[in-house]
Scaffold this motif. Structure first.
Motif, mmCIF file in Angstrom:
data_model
loop_
_atom_site.group_PDB
_atom_site.id
_atom_site.type_symbol
_atom_site.label_atom_id
_atom_site.label_comp_id
_atom_site.label_asym_id
_atom_site.label_seq_id
_atom_site.Cartn_x
_atom_site.Cartn_y
_atom_site.Cartn_z
ATOM 1 N N ASP A 133 -6.792 10.144 3.857
ATOM 2 C CA ASP A 133 -7.414 10.379 5.158
ATOM 3 C C ASP A 133 -8.793 9.740 5.178
ATOM 4 N N ILE A 135 -12.134 10.202 7.496
ATOM 5 C CA ILE A 135 -12.820 10.909 8.585
ATOM 6 C C ILE A 135 -14.181 10.248 8.717
ATOM 7 N N LYS A 147 -10.271 10.347 12.867
ATOM 8 C CA LYS A 147 -9.577 10.558 11.598
ATOM 9 C C LYS A 147 -8.391 9.609 11.530
#
Length: 685
Positions: A133, A135, A147
């Protein structure tokens, strides 16, 4: 914004340059890449602030690494430039379309410290992660945090996210095969290895202290790196203690360095660093691969054999250059022009530094020579051009501890040590204690004896013989002192020849068997004061066997036996005593044999004279038979003679005693032969 879905753009246009430029052989490299990316993002923000294009508060600019073992994640966070959704699409979804390259082009005069160049580094995270991920929130005013998520397939998602501050979190969901990267010790070790000198503070957890017998966390952040390592500083601001401390930090178990070189060049390539000369007594392999290669303070490797010449891999220290391609094949490195220029530059700097120390403080240079010579000799042997640079400061040391340059030594010894053919004979020992008698005999004649006891001295003398005209290096135990440097041709009378032949046969019959050793026996006049029996070793065969230990292609020499000569001193009273007793005890037995041999030799001479103008195939059968018969008769008489001499040798206790004394002096008397010598010595006493 609405949730966006799509496929990551991978095309032949941009994937093949990636394949060519980046080869990751170790999964652990992912941590270096994402921390370096975080540092890049922070450096970019500092560049924009310096140019007035970012007006906000910079605040604390750290890169933080965190582990959440329960969640199975490893997170790298920064407060750098951040990204918008469009920039993620441009720089993350398009593999190898590097944001750093784009940024460098725009700010090429101000952004020299940007690490990334090709945009692949981020994707190394998928080597250890089941999902990654991002962010992030751009530094731009009013930017929306987003995100990005991807599970390692071409599919990804981008959606709005909550993040109060600019910057980026890279969250790695570590897969089941790589749980080691959720261990504190493993990550701390990798950060120390790869990020130890990054220019932005890298924080991992809290510093610890001992309390009540246990290690506990404090409130102070645990900064992994030194952001301004020694090689980034101006040499004039540094002291010797600064350089020595940095060396101790890099190599805590090493002796103090001899001296060092601070590298700092920005044209025609960029290179900084500090190289240290370590103390190298022996064992080259132990000292290899101690140079650490960095790219803008990011650790790359400590295997620099394709970037610097082989002998320079013995140096210790740091090289930092953005101009060296880091993740390509060895063949590419070997052909890259920047690499070749850097290699030549470092070689020249090393040679200039050594030459400068030699000229300015020869006494100090001589004191450090024994710790330095292996490095210089390796350079002379492995780098064709280095000899021309080194010949002015490379030294030779004699057994008295006096040092000479090559030219000084040749000048000092040419009068006493030039032989009858005009060759300069350089005498040497590689073990003064083991070859003490030979060294003593040589110095007594006024010869200079060098001490060549280094790991590379055997191939070095062969190299110097090729470089120097009419010069030979000869170890002092390779012959008797009278024959080491022959000043004239000596003739031997027939009577002396017979004495030598008799003595050689007598002593040869009593030689003990020594495994993997072959002996020849010789006799010569060496003077009444010289030893009665001297053992010498063939210079050629010994040197070939020494070279075989260093070069695999010569291994067959290593399997051959050692070649020694047992040389009898016909002037010594004990050898004369053996000869006199031989003549007395064997007079009646040898007289008819010698008379028969004289007649047979005369007969053979007459046959050879008569047949000298006739080809072998034109001889008659009778002529061939006549020649064969006389040779057979001579062989019979010579065998009878050898048997008589052998019978005499077995009755003379002085012969084996003299042999064993010589073998003992040369460390060749062992086992049963040594035991027999001890018993015989007791009986004689």
């Amino acid at each position: 914004m609405a949730t966006q879905k799509g496929n990551i753009g991978i095309t032949t246009e941009n994937i093949f340059p990636v394949i060519k430029k980046f080869l990751y052989s170790d999964h652990e490299i992912f941590l270096r890449e994402i921390v370096a990316n975080a540092v890049d993002a922070t450096q970019k923000l500092k560049t924009l602030a310096a140019k007035g294009e970012f007006k906000g508060e910079l605040g604390e600019l750290n890169v933080e690494v965190k582990i959440d073992a329960d969640a199975g994640t490893l997170t790298v966070s920064d407060r750098g430039i951040g990204m918008t959704a469009e920039e993620i699409d441009r720089y993350i979804n398009q593999i190898a379309f590097s944001g750093a390259t784009d940024f460098l082009e725009k700010y090429k005069d101000d952004a020299a410290t940007i690490i990334g160049h090709f945009g692949l580094g981020f994707y190394s995270t998928f080597m250890v992660s089941s999902r990654v991920d991002i962010i992030t929130r751009s530094h731009r005013e009013g930017a929306q945090a987003v995100k990005w998520s991807c599970d390692g397939t071409p599919e990804f998602t981008i959606e709005d996210a909550e993040r109060s501050d600019r910057g980026t979190d890279i969250v790695l969901h570590i897969d089941d095969d790589n749980k080691e990267f959720l261990e504190k010790g493993r990550i701390e070790g990798l950060l120390s290895k790869y990020c130890r000198f990054l220019p932005i503070p890298v924080v991992f957890g809290k510093k610890t202290e001992w309390k009540d017998g246990t290690q506990v966390d404090t409130e102070e952040p645990n900064q992994i790196n030194d952001t301004t390592p020694l090689w980034t500083k101006t040499p004039s601001t540094l002291t010797d203690e600064d350089y020595q401390k940095f060396y101790r930090d890099l190599y805590p178990m090493q002796d103090e360095p001899l001296f060092w070189i601070h590298l700092n060049v920005d044209y025609p390539f960029n290179l900084t660093g500090v190289l240290y000369f370590p103390k190298i007594k022996n064992n080259i392999e132990v000292h290899r691969n101690k140079i650490q290669l960095y790219c803008n303070q990011v650790f790359v490797t400590d295997s620099v054999e394709n970037i610097v010449p082989d002998f320079l891999t013995l140096l210790h220290g740091v090289i930092d250059s953005p101009d060296i391609p880091l993740n390509v094949s060895r063949s590419y490195l070997q052909s890259d022009r920047n690499v070749k220029k850097i290699s030549q530059y470092i070689t020249k700097k090393v040679a200039d530094r050594l030459n400068g120390i030699f000229k300015n403080d020869r006494e100090q240079f001589e004191q450090k020579w024994d710790d330095l010579k292996l490095f210089i000799h390796y350079g002379i042997l492995s780098e064709q051009d280095f000899y021309d640079k080194a010949k002015n400061f490379a030294l030779l040391k004699d057994i008295e501890g006096k040092y000479y340059t090559y030219d000084e030594y040749r000048e000092a010894t040419k009068e006493a040590q030039t032989d009858k053919d005009g060759n300069l004979i350089c005498l040497y020992t590689n073990d003064r204690e083991a070859q003490f008698a030979h060294v003593e005999a040589a110095t007594a004649k006024g010869y200079n004896v060098l001490l060549l006891d280094g790991q590379l001295d055997a191939p070095l003398v062969s190299e110097l013989e090729r470089k120097w005209e009419k010069t030979r290096f000869v170890r002092v135990d390779s012959d008797t002192v009278e024959r080491l440097i022959q000043k004239d041709d000596k003739t031997v009378s027939e009577a002396d020849e017979q004495v030598r032949a008799n003595l050689s046969t007598v002593f040869k019959t009593m030689l003990p068997k020594v495994e993997k050793v072959d002996f020849q026996v010789d006799a010569t006049a060496m003077g009444e004061e010289a030893q009665p029996v001297v053992i010498t070793q063939s210079e050629y065969m010994r040197r070939m066997k020494e070279m075989a230990q260093l070069q695999q292609g010569m291994a067959f020499y290593g399997e051959m036996p050692d070649m020694y000569s047992l040389v009898l001193n016909t002037d010594h009273r004990l050898v004369k005593q053996v000869n006199d007793e031989l003549n007395t005890s064997l007079a009646d037995r040898l007289a008819p044999i010698d008379a028969e041999l004289r007649g047979l030799n005369a007969r053979r001479q007459a046959i050879e004279t008569a047949q000298q103008n006739t080809k072998s195939e034109d001889l008659t059968e009778a002529e061939k038979a006549d020649r064969k018969q006389v040779n057979d008769d001579i062989a019979v008489q010579e065998k009878l003679r050898e048997e008589a001499l052998a019978d005499y040798a077995r009755t003379n206790k002085l012969v084996p005693q003299l042999i064993d004394l010589a073998l003992l002096q040369n460390g060749l008397l062992r086992g049963e032969a040594l035991n027999a010598f001890v018993k015989r010595s007791v009986e004689l006493i």
